[in-house]
Design a protein around this motif. Structure first.
Motif, mmCIF file in Angstrom:
data_model
loop_
_atom_site.group_PDB
_atom_site.id
_atom_site.type_symbol
_atom_site.label_atom_id
_atom_site.label_comp_id
_atom_site.label_asym_id
_atom_site.label_seq_id
_atom_site.Cartn_x
_atom_site.Cartn_y
_atom_site.Cartn_z
ATOM 1 N N PRO A 168 0.823 -1.226 0.000
ATOM 2 C CA PRO A 168 0.000 0.000 0.000
ATOM 3 C C PRO A 168 0.850 1.267 0.000
ATOM 4 N N ALA A 169 2.004 1.278 0.637
ATOM 5 C CA ALA A 169 2.862 2.465 0.671
ATOM 6 C C ALA A 169 3.411 2.761 -0.727
ATOM 7 N N VAL A 170 3.752 1.705 -1.443
ATOM 8 C CA VAL A 170 4.264 1.865 -2.813
ATOM 9 C C VAL A 170 3.152 2.426 -3.705
ATOM 10 N N GLU A 171 1.953 1.878 -3.540
ATOM 11 C CA GLU A 171 0.814 2.345 -4.330
ATOM 12 C C GLU A 171 0.522 3.813 -4.030
ATOM 13 N N LEU A 172 0.591 4.199 -2.752
ATOM 14 C CA LEU A 172 0.345 5.577 -2.359
ATOM 15 C C LEU A 172 1.406 6.501 -2.973
ATOM 16 N N TRP A 173 2.660 6.079 -2.898
ATOM 17 C CA TRP A 173 3.751 6.864 -3.492
ATOM 18 C C TRP A 173 3.554 6.995 -5.003
ATOM 19 N N LYS A 174 3.207 5.862 -5.632
ATOM 20 C CA LYS A 174 3.002 5.835 -7.081
ATOM 21 C C LYS A 174 1.895 6.818 -7.477
ATOM 22 N N GLU A 175 0.770 6.799 -6.772
ATOM 23 C CA GLU A 175 -0.353 7.687 -7.082
ATOM 24 C C GLU A 175 0.042 9.147 -6.865
#
Length: 107
Positions: A3-10
């Protein structure tokens, strides 16, 4: 970690989209500005051409009026000279006739 990677990506995708949206707006603004400037220049040139055409037509008209005035005066003068010369010829012919008649009567 997912989820942290997804948040950073977004977040990064949002920043990238915003950056390029601003760039597209800047490009559109530049294009609009240059297009309007080119159009103004075109209209100014066209107005200049129209003014030049009007001036040329006015000059042509004035020249024709001047020419017509000169021609009409020249024609009138030529006609007057012709009439005077014809009158002289007629007077001379009359004089010659009277002279010839006098000579005939004296002989």
């Amino acid at each position: 970690m997912g989820p942290a990677v997804e948040l950073w990506k977004e977040t990064e995708m949002g920043k990238t989209r915003t950056k390029y949206e601003k760039l597209r707006e800047k490009i559109m603004s530049w294009e609009d500005k240059k297009t309007k400037k080119a159009k103004r220049k075109l209209h100014k040139t066209e107005r200049g051409v129209e003014k030049t055409k009007l001036k040329a037509k006015q000059r042509y008209s004035e020249d024709n009026e001047r020419i017509e005035s000169i021609v009409s005066k020249a024609r009138a003068n030529a006609y007057e000279r012709q009439i005077k010369e014809e009158l002289k010829v007629k007077q001379k012919a009359n004089l010659m006739r009277t002279t010839c008649l006098n000579e005939d009567t004296t002989n």
